[in-house]
Write an enzyme that holds these catalytic residues in place. Sequence first.
Site, PDB file in Angstrom:
ATOM      1  N   ASP A   1      -1.480  -8.248  10.252  1.00 28.69           N
ATOM      2  CA  ASP A   1      -0.321  -8.247   9.253  1.00 28.69           C
ATOM      3  C   ASP A   1       1.006  -8.131  10.109  1.00 28.69           C
ATOM      4  O   ASP A   1       1.993  -7.468   9.536  1.00 28.69           O
ATOM      5  CB  ASP A   1      -0.468  -7.282   8.121  1.00 28.69           C
TER       6      ASP A   1
ATOM      7  N   PHE B   1       0.857  -1.238   0.018  1.00 33.16           N
ATOM      8  CA  PHE B   1       0.131  -0.004  -0.010  1.00 33.16           C
ATOM      9  C   PHE B   1       0.841   1.276   0.014  1.00 33.16           C
ATOM     10  O   PHE B   1       0.320   2.262   0.143  1.00 33.16           O
ATOM     11  CB  PHE B   1      -0.883  -0.025   1.177  1.00 33.16           C
TER      12      PHE B   1
ATOM     13  N   LYS C   1       5.731   8.148   4.234  1.00 35.55           N
ATOM     14  CA  LYS C   1       5.125   7.036   3.654  1.00 35.55           C
ATOM     15  C   LYS C   1       4.160   7.606   2.828  1.00 35.55           C
ATOM     16  O   LYS C   1       3.460   8.246   2.880  1.00 35.55           O
ATOM     17  CB  LYS C   1       4.264   6.102   4.717  1.00 35.55           C
TER      18      LYS C   1
END
Length: 426
Positions: free
Chosen positions: A135, A24, A42
């Site tokens: 995750d 992502f 990010k």
Amino acid sequence: MTKEEFFTRYTFNRDTDRLGAGSFGTVFRAYDTVLDRWVALKISPAAGDSMRLSREVELVKGLPEHPNVAGYEDCFTFAESTGDVDVAVLRYYPEGSLADILARGNLSANDAREVLSQILEGVRFLHSHGVIHRDLKPGNILMARRPDGHLVAKITDFGISKTDGSADDTVTTAATVSYASPEQLSGAPVGKEADIWSFGVIAYRVVTGKLPFTSDGLDPNSMQGRARVIEKITSGHLPSGLAALPQPWQRVISGCLVVDPARRRVNESELLAVISSAPAETHAPKVSLSSLSPQVEMPDTDGTLIQPKPAPPAPSEGSAVNGWLVALIVVAVILIGFWVFMLLRGDESAPLVPMETSGDPTENVIPWPEAVTLDEPEPDVVTIDTVCETNYAPADTVAVESVTVAPPPPIHEAETDTVGSASYFD
């Protein structure tokens, strides 16, 4: 803040400052020119609402601060020709992730116990606030280092996280297969138990240096490799190397790697208590790194922990005394040798061969010749025939024939000239 203002404040090189990438987004190291510090950015394309980076930032910022959860400072959305892009700002961790730490070598026993306890503390904190990560893996655990050298684990990357009780969205393909729980891989509803399974895989990886479920040589990113890993995960068989681990780690890992989530241990406090009993003297196995393969190999194939080599014994008090005695003897021998050398060397002006004297030392003294230079005329020579005797040699008579010496320099009253032990007197 406009896009131009943002990228003027935060500068980075897309080629050399790239820290990593996931499903992502991509993470870059950037320099904050306003606060003069390094940060991490990010950057993620704005996909659906449930997968947006801005949603992840909002979820984390809604939690209280915790030492084992990495927070976000801010998030911005900028319009691009291909669509909106979310950019989040977070703290930069020079140590990288737990995956980076493990790639550089093994953790000590104390570091392994501390890091795994910290990860479990972070998981317990998230679960207590209704957040399921879904995750967990070494790549999603950032590592800080305190001034005293201790590592601190910080859970990050909440891209597919969900809150407890929300509509189930398993996102099976987004989770990393090697760390995914059986219920995620089968498409079943996912709860907190999925994070417990992932923690068990992480613990096995940290303690043994290996993954518990592998693709048996197949490319783990291929369809065949993924199918082999999924088959092992859902089979219910524990990894063969588990039985060789110390009992505390066997209890933790076997309690987490239970296929049925209803029977899986979910009490983080109990797991923490078991981890705290892990022996401090047991070291994690030594990891042999290979630059040609991302899979870390171990020198031992059965998962046995390698014990550290014993430290060499400290020298005893007796050995220290013996050392000083030897040193004193060596010094004494050197001094005695020097004294004997000087005694035998004697007067540099004395003849090399002992000669008998007539008894009156003043009649047999041979003056030491005065040094001459090449450009001075050669001095007159005097030839004498005599017999000399020393008072420290046997009274043997040695004839010295035609001894040629230079005449002594003129002697002045009250003046002496000493060369070695020979003197000139008026």
